[in-house]
Design an enzyme around this catalytic site. Structure first.
Site, PDB file in Angstrom:
ATOM      1  N   PRO A   2      27.709  45.700  37.024  1.00  0.00           N
ATOM      2  CA  PRO A   2      28.488  46.430  38.027  1.00  0.00           C
ATOM      3  C   PRO A   2      29.768  45.679  38.371  1.00  0.00           C
ATOM      4  CG  PRO A   2      26.168  46.319  38.636  1.00  0.00           C
ATOM      5  CD  PRO A   2      26.349  45.391  37.481  1.00  0.00           C
ATOM      6  N   GLU A   3      30.902  46.375  38.278  1.00  0.00           N
ATOM      7  CA  GLU A   3      32.186  45.772  38.583  1.00  0.00           C
ATOM      8  C   GLU A   3      32.717  46.352  39.895  1.00  0.00           C
ATOM      9  OE1 GLU A   3      33.315  43.264  37.023  1.00  0.00           O
ATOM     10  OE2 GLU A   3      32.074  43.278  35.220  1.00  0.00           O
ATOM     11  N   ARG A 118      17.083  42.103  35.544  1.00  0.00           N
ATOM     12  CA  ARG A 118      17.366  40.790  34.944  1.00  0.00           C
ATOM     13  C   ARG A 118      17.397  39.658  35.965  1.00  0.00           C
ATOM     14  NH1 ARG A 118      22.113  41.470  30.566  1.00  0.00           N
ATOM     15  NH2 ARG A 118      21.370  39.369  30.075  1.00  0.00           N
ATOM     16  N   ARG A 162      49.298  29.775  30.764  1.00  0.00           N
ATOM     17  CA  ARG A 162      47.954  30.105  30.305  1.00  0.00           C
ATOM     18  C   ARG A 162      48.009  30.476  28.830  1.00  0.00           C
ATOM     19  NH1 ARG A 162      43.838  32.358  34.728  1.00  0.00           N
ATOM     20  NH2 ARG A 162      44.781  31.436  36.579  1.00  0.00           N
TER      21      ARG A 162
END
Length: 282
Positions: A2-3, A118, A162
């Site tokens: 779930p985001e 999980r 980055r």
């Protein structure tokens, strides 16, 4: 996993029903990622003042037992982990917990239950979102994608130096939160950016397209109730539908909706990345 859209959809399906609810019973199942951090009996009689979100975490602010006691007195930080979901049952006959039901909060507005096959989820108590375990978990998170401060200039500045691929930089969560795997694939497709492009090479103009794409994709996901790939349901049991509109995610070998060339899949940091090599440029 779930985001942000799924967590926000969950919050919206809970907040009005639980605001003001009085806790009558707490049940703990098998241990989750972190211990609760407080005697569960100390929560009985407390009231839920509000349900807010930070990144992929939900904060249940708690007050005293009386409705007039509106001052926050700690709260519960909830994370859904890889496969977790929250449900709110208002039935007179509450189903007995199953093997994957690890936390129950029985209130006078219904039973809030965390189901997590999980067991990577968590429910932890903290004095406030900035203190204790909650403070440690929330520290270092990036900006919310719908905040006014999430601008092309901010993204461009944070990407300087980055050397990782842009997809990995967005997934890290220290620049902007909540752009999970399905949504970062879709945002990069909408912005026309190859997910393998090194972060430091993004121009300010491309950052502007990407910021706009992130907001568009997440807004649409919220409208459609998030994405249900395996386990996600909102607190009332409804599936998300965003995955049905995906342009590239999960569409390997199928035609790109823009150019009809086959969608490709590559692995990046052990995650599947879907993209169109024709529409998305390095």
């Amino acid at each position: 996993m779930p985001e942000l859209p799924e967590v926000e959809v969950t919050r919206l399906s809970l907040v009005e029903r639980l605001r003001g609810a009085r806790i009558g019973e707490v049940r703990l199942g098998k241990p989750l990622r972190w211990p609760l951090g407080v005697d569960s009996q100390s929560l009985i009689g407390r009231r839920v003042l509000d349900v807010t979100r930070r990144a992929k975490y939900l904060w249940f602010a708690l007050g005293g037992p009386n409705a007039a006691e509106a001052a926050p007195a700690g709260g519960l930080l909830v994370h859904l982990g890889m496969s977790g979901s929250l449900s709110l049952s208002v039935s007179a006959q509450i189903a007995s917990p199953g093997p994957w039901d690890h936390f129950d909060l029985l209130t006078d507005r219904g039973l809030l239950r965390l189901t997590d096959p999980r067991r990577f989820g968590a429910v932890v108590w903290a004095p406030s979102p900035t203190e204790g375990t909650a403070g440690k978990l929330l520290a270092g998170l990036g900006i919310e994608p719908f905040d006014a401060g999430f601008t092309p200039a901010l993204l461009h500045q944070r990407l300087r130096g980055r050397r990782v691929a842009i997809k990995q930089a967005l997934l890290a969560g220290d620049i902007v939160v909540g752009v999970g795997n399905i949504y970062v694939c879709e945002a990069l497709f909408l912005a026309g950016i190859d997910p393998r492009l090194r972060s430091e090479r993004l121009s300010l103009a491309r950052c502007a397209r990407l910021v706009d794409a992130v907001k568009q994709v997440l807004s649409r996901a919220l409208e459609l109730g998030g994405s249900t790939l395996r386990d996600f349901r909102d607190a009332h049991g409804a599936d998300g539908r965003f995955q049905l509109e995906a342009g590239v995610y999960g569409r390997e070998h199928r035609p790109c909706p823009a150019c009809a060339q086959p969608v490709r899949r590559v692995a990046q940091a052990q995650r599947s990345t879907y993209f169109c090599a024709t529409c998305q440029r390095r």
